[in-house]
Write a protein that holds these residues in place. Structure first.
Motif, PDB file in Angstrom:
ATOM      1  N   GLY A 188       0.641   5.737   1.175  1.00  0.00           N
ATOM      2  CA  GLY A 188      -0.091   6.803   1.862  1.00  0.00           C
ATOM      3  C   GLY A 188       0.266   8.109   1.178  1.00  0.00           C
ATOM      4  O   GLY A 188       1.444   8.418   0.996  1.00  0.00           O
ATOM      5  N   GLY A 222       6.172  11.258   8.607  1.00  0.00           N
ATOM      6  CA  GLY A 222       5.441  10.323   7.746  1.00  0.00           C
ATOM      7  C   GLY A 222       4.309  11.076   7.078  1.00  0.00           C
ATOM      8  O   GLY A 222       3.958  12.173   7.521  1.00  0.00           O
ATOM      9  N   THR A 223       3.723  10.489   6.048  1.00  0.00           N
ATOM     10  CA  THR A 223       2.623  11.192   5.363  1.00  0.00           C
ATOM     11  C   THR A 223       1.444  11.377   6.304  1.00  0.00           C
ATOM     12  O   THR A 223       0.901  12.470   6.425  1.00  0.00           O
ATOM     13  CB  THR A 223       2.204  10.401   4.101  1.00  0.00           C
ATOM     14  OG1 THR A 223       3.331  10.356   3.241  1.00  0.00           O
ATOM     15  CG2 THR A 223       1.034  11.067   3.398  1.00  0.00           C
ATOM     16  N   ALA A 224       1.051  10.303   6.968  1.00  0.00           N
ATOM     17  CA  ALA A 224      -0.107  10.404   7.864  1.00  0.00           C
ATOM     18  C   ALA A 224       0.225  11.284   9.063  1.00  0.00           C
ATOM     19  O   ALA A 224      -0.537  12.185   9.426  1.00  0.00           O
ATOM     20  CB  ALA A 224      -0.522   9.017   8.318  1.00  0.00           C
ATOM     21  N   ALA A 225       1.381  11.061   9.673  1.00  0.00           N
ATOM     22  CA  ALA A 225       1.726  11.767  10.919  1.00  0.00           C
ATOM     23  C   ALA A 225       2.310  13.164  10.655  1.00  0.00           C
ATOM     24  O   ALA A 225       2.384  13.968  11.581  1.00  0.00           O
ATOM     25  CB  ALA A 225       2.730  10.929  11.700  1.00  0.00           C
ATOM     26  N   TYR A 277      -2.900  12.510  12.701  1.00  0.00           N
ATOM     27  CA  TYR A 277      -2.859  11.066  12.901  1.00  0.00           C
ATOM     28  C   TYR A 277      -2.830  10.754  14.394  1.00  0.00           C
ATOM     29  O   TYR A 277      -3.616   9.958  14.900  1.00  0.00           O
ATOM     30  CB  TYR A 277      -1.615  10.487  12.220  1.00  0.00           C
ATOM     31  CG  TYR A 277      -1.573   8.976  12.237  1.00  0.00           C
ATOM     32  CD1 TYR A 277      -2.328   8.239  11.342  1.00  0.00           C
ATOM     33  CD2 TYR A 277      -0.773   8.285  13.145  1.00  0.00           C
ATOM     34  CE1 TYR A 277      -2.306   6.862  11.342  1.00  0.00           C
ATOM     35  CE2 TYR A 277      -0.736   6.897  13.154  1.00  0.00           C
ATOM     36  CZ  TYR A 277      -1.498   6.188  12.252  1.00  0.00           C
ATOM     37  OH  TYR A 277      -1.470   4.815  12.263  1.00  0.00           O
ATOM     38  N   TYR A 330       3.207  -3.965   8.844  1.00  0.00           N
ATOM     39  CA  TYR A 330       2.442  -3.154   9.791  1.00  0.00           C
ATOM     40  C   TYR A 330       1.700  -4.060  10.768  1.00  0.00           C
ATOM     41  O   TYR A 330       1.741  -3.842  11.980  1.00  0.00           O
ATOM     42  CB  TYR A 330       1.514  -2.202   9.005  1.00  0.00           C
ATOM     43  CG  TYR A 330       2.365  -1.204   8.226  1.00  0.00           C
ATOM     44  CD1 TYR A 330       2.616   0.064   8.735  1.00  0.00           C
ATOM     45  CD2 TYR A 330       3.002  -1.567   7.037  1.00  0.00           C
ATOM     46  CE1 TYR A 330       3.458   0.944   8.065  1.00  0.00           C
ATOM     47  CE2 TYR A 330       3.845  -0.696   6.358  1.00  0.00           C
ATOM     48  CZ  TYR A 330       4.068   0.554   6.888  1.00  0.00           C
ATOM     49  OH  TYR A 330       4.918   1.426   6.241  1.00  0.00           O
ATOM     50  N   ARG A 346      -5.226   6.385  -0.012  1.00  0.00           N
ATOM     51  CA  ARG A 346      -4.628   5.075   0.261  1.00  0.00           C
ATOM     52  C   ARG A 346      -4.707   4.194  -1.002  1.00  0.00           C
ATOM     53  O   ARG A 346      -5.709   3.521  -1.235  1.00  0.00           O
ATOM     54  CB  ARG A 346      -5.375   4.435   1.440  1.00  0.00           C
ATOM     55  CG  ARG A 346      -5.016   2.998   1.772  1.00  0.00           C
ATOM     56  CD  ARG A 346      -3.547   2.779   1.992  1.00  0.00           C
ATOM     57  NE  ARG A 346      -2.970   3.408   3.147  1.00  0.00           N
ATOM     58  CZ  ARG A 346      -2.885   2.891   4.378  1.00  0.00           C
ATOM     59  NH1 ARG A 346      -3.401   1.722   4.621  1.00  0.00           N
ATOM     60  NH2 ARG A 346      -2.261   3.550   5.345  1.00  0.00           N
ATOM     61  N   LYS A 381       6.340  -1.076   1.596  1.00  0.00           N
ATOM     62  CA  LYS A 381       5.109  -0.861   2.352  1.00  0.00           C
ATOM     63  C   LYS A 381       4.243  -2.109   2.142  1.00  0.00           C
ATOM     64  O   LYS A 381       3.202  -2.083   1.484  1.00  0.00           O
ATOM     65  CB  LYS A 381       4.406   0.419   1.911  1.00  0.00           C
ATOM     66  CG  LYS A 381       4.974   1.643   2.642  1.00  0.00           C
ATOM     67  CD  LYS A 381       4.251   2.915   2.350  1.00  0.00           C
ATOM     68  CE  LYS A 381       3.231   3.279   3.399  1.00  0.00           C
ATOM     69  NZ  LYS A 381       3.782   3.670   4.682  1.00  0.00           N
ATOM     70  N   TYR A 408      -6.607  12.039   2.982  1.00  0.00           N
ATOM     71  CA  TYR A 408      -5.616  10.959   2.987  1.00  0.00           C
ATOM     72  C   TYR A 408      -5.984   9.982   1.881  1.00  0.00           C
ATOM     73  O   TYR A 408      -7.136   9.548   1.766  1.00  0.00           O
ATOM     74  CB  TYR A 408      -5.598  10.263   4.346  1.00  0.00           C
ATOM     75  CG  TYR A 408      -4.518   9.209   4.450  1.00  0.00           C
ATOM     76  CD1 TYR A 408      -3.181   9.576   4.556  1.00  0.00           C
ATOM     77  CD2 TYR A 408      -4.832   7.853   4.431  1.00  0.00           C
ATOM     78  CE1 TYR A 408      -2.172   8.615   4.637  1.00  0.00           C
ATOM     79  CE2 TYR A 408      -3.834   6.890   4.515  1.00  0.00           C
ATOM     80  CZ  TYR A 408      -2.508   7.279   4.618  1.00  0.00           C
ATOM     81  OH  TYR A 408      -1.520   6.330   4.693  1.00  0.00           O
ATOM     82  N   PHE A 449       0.838  -1.205   0.000  1.00  0.00           N
ATOM     83  CA  PHE A 449       0.000   0.000   0.000  1.00  0.00           C
ATOM     84  C   PHE A 449       0.865   1.243   0.000  1.00  0.00           C
ATOM     85  O   PHE A 449       2.090   1.182   0.113  1.00  0.00           O
ATOM     86  CB  PHE A 449      -0.962  -0.024   1.189  1.00  0.00           C
ATOM     87  CG  PHE A 449      -0.319   0.200   2.537  1.00  0.00           C
ATOM     88  CD1 PHE A 449      -0.287   1.474   3.101  1.00  0.00           C
ATOM     89  CD2 PHE A 449       0.252  -0.842   3.250  1.00  0.00           C
ATOM     90  CE1 PHE A 449       0.297   1.697   4.351  1.00  0.00           C
ATOM     91  CE2 PHE A 449       0.831  -0.632   4.494  1.00  0.00           C
ATOM     92  CZ  PHE A 449       0.851   0.636   5.048  1.00  0.00           C
ATOM     93  N   THR A 475       5.349   3.539  11.836  1.00  0.00           N
ATOM     94  CA  THR A 475       4.435   4.398  11.064  1.00  0.00           C
ATOM     95  C   THR A 475       5.151   5.693  10.701  1.00  0.00           C
ATOM     96  O   THR A 475       4.575   6.562  10.054  1.00  0.00           O
ATOM     97  CB  THR A 475       3.157   4.759  11.855  1.00  0.00           C
ATOM     98  OG1 THR A 475       3.552   5.380  13.076  1.00  0.00           O
ATOM     99  CG2 THR A 475       2.310   3.550  12.142  1.00  0.00           C
TER     100      THR A 475
HETATM  101  C1  COI Z   1       1.515   6.900   6.081  1.00  0.00           C
HETATM  102  O1  COI Z   1       2.124   7.727   6.755  1.00  0.00           O
HETATM  103  O2  COI Z   1       0.856   7.229   5.095  1.00  0.00           O
HETATM  104  C2  COI Z   1       1.565   5.496   6.394  1.00  0.00           C
HETATM  105  O3  COI Z   1       1.448   4.720   5.489  1.00  0.00           O
HETATM  106  C3  COI Z   1       1.610   5.034   7.782  1.00  0.00           C
HETATM  107  C4  COI Z   1       0.332   4.344   8.061  1.00  0.00           C
HETATM  108  C5  COI Z   1       0.533   3.075   8.747  1.00  0.00           C
HETATM  109  C6  COI Z   1      -0.724   5.202   8.614  1.00  0.00           C
END
Ligand code: COI
Length: 357
Positions: free
Chosen positions: A76, A302-305, A172, A202, A142, A197, A140, A74, A236
């Motif tokens: 992000g 990170g992208t999400a965080a 996040y 994970y 995915r 990824k 976001y 996957f 993450t």
């Molecule tokens: C992201 O930061 O986009 C990630 O893929 C981490 C994810 C496990 C939320």
């Protein structure tokens, strides 16, 4: 419909939208999905016509290989809306390259750029009302690929599904993040899949992370599997340490994810004359720096965080708190990065990507 005379995308629009039922001020990360999803099947050695249709369940055989052998990868990504309602992506080429690197490692066929960009852009145009303006709001994205072929023979499948789903997002992590340095469990091994990824990277973290949570930590900082002497990544997030005024982060390897935010921070550090060292980070050095006061910050990227400051950490039963500092690098770089992402400042690096209306 025809996108640019070459790529056909089948589009079926949702007859109604869920958007009015969503509380955009109180979003729990990754909980609510938009009205549409993109899907593209791989069969007979080729990716078929991509489609965009209403978000909903998909049907798979119970013997589909993804369920048995974890052939799944996957990405992000995020989309941002500026004050003029323009929609922007951030370095999407990096995500496409990375999902294809992850796929290669998991024996999944690469997804072509000629399908990825038009399909993603069409999806985002349909979901534009889900992308809210304002610093901190984003959509976001995915993308993911799964092996759909039926059969439990332990070999790569010949059928796959590439999909993109989207979820409106704010932050996040909520609240303070404390991390535990791992001493027993490992995230990745030399020659393994740590850089990819891959979904299993994970899932494999959930159990040790639950144990760390019981001790009051939200995340684990993984150490190298051989010696547990070097700090690698948070699972993450990639991880940065600030010792006095120098940033230190572990080099990318086959165990560590090549984070898009990580490499953007390294470029921003260079642009802002902040010294940054990409080298192995001994646990001993960080403990000594925490004790003598030269460890000023730890933050995850990170992208999400985005960029998440770490308040404290635990190691071998001892806990350490980080100081609250005025001139935080986490704050400085988060602000600089987000201003580029939200089209509020010049983008000297050419990272922004406009979604064409
Ligand atoms: C992201 O930061 O986009 C990630 O893929 C981490 C994810 C496990 C939320």
């Amino acid at each position: 419909m025809k996108y640019d005379a070459s790529v056909e995308i089948d589009i079926v629009k949702a007859t109604s939208s869920k958007i009015d039922s969503v509380d955009f001020e109180n979003l729990k990360f990754g909980h609510i999905f938009t009205d549409h999803m993109m899907s593209c099947d791989y069969e007979d050695g080729e990716w078929k016509t991509p489609s965009i249709k209403p978000y909903g369940p998909i049907s798979l055989e119970p013997s589909a290989k993804v369920f048995h052998y974890g052939q799944a990868v996957f990405e992000g990504m995020k989309a941002y809306k500026d004050e003029e309602d323009k929609i922007w992506l951030f370095r999407p080429d990096e995500n496409l390259k990375r999902i294809n690197r992850s796929s290669e490692r998991m024996a999944i066929p690469a997804f072509p750029a000629e399908y990825f960009y038009p399909a993603l852009e069409e999806l985002l145009k349909l979901e534009k009302n889900w992308i809210k303006k304002g610093f901190g709001n984003s959509l976001y994205i995915r993308p993911f690929v799964i092996a759909t072929e039926a059969g439990v023979l332990a070999s790569p499948g010949s059928r796959y599904k590439f999909m993109i789903i989207c979820s409106p997002a704010k932050s996040y992590y909520t609240g303070k993040v404390r991390v535990k340095f791992s001493e027993k469990y490992s995230r990745a091994a030399d020659g393994g899949v740590g850089f990819a990824k891959a979904a299993g990277n994970y899932g494999a973290q959930f159990f040790p992370t639950n144990l760390a949570k019981e001790e009051g930590f939200q995340q684990i900082i993984w150490t190298d599997a051989n010696s547990h002497e070097f700090l690698e990544e948070a699972g993450t997030m990639n991880i940065f340490f600030r010792i006095n005024d120098t940033l230190v982060t572990a080099p990318i390897s086959d165990r560590i994810l090549d984070g898009v935010t990580r490499k953007s921070i390294l470029s921003l550090a260079e642009e802002n004359n902040v010294s940054a060292e990409v080298r192995r980070v001994p646990v001993k050095e960080i403990i000594a720096a925490a004790k003598d006061g030269s460890l000023k910050e730890i933050f995850g990227t990170g992208t999400a965080a985005v960029i998440n400051p770490i308040q404290g950490f635990g190691h071998q039963g001892e806990t350490f708190e980080l100081p609250n500092i005025e001139d935080s690098y986490a704050k400085l770089f988060k602000d600089k990065l987000m201003k580029i992402q939200y089209n509020l400042e010049e983008d000297p690096f050419g990272w922004r990507y406009l979604v064409k209306e």
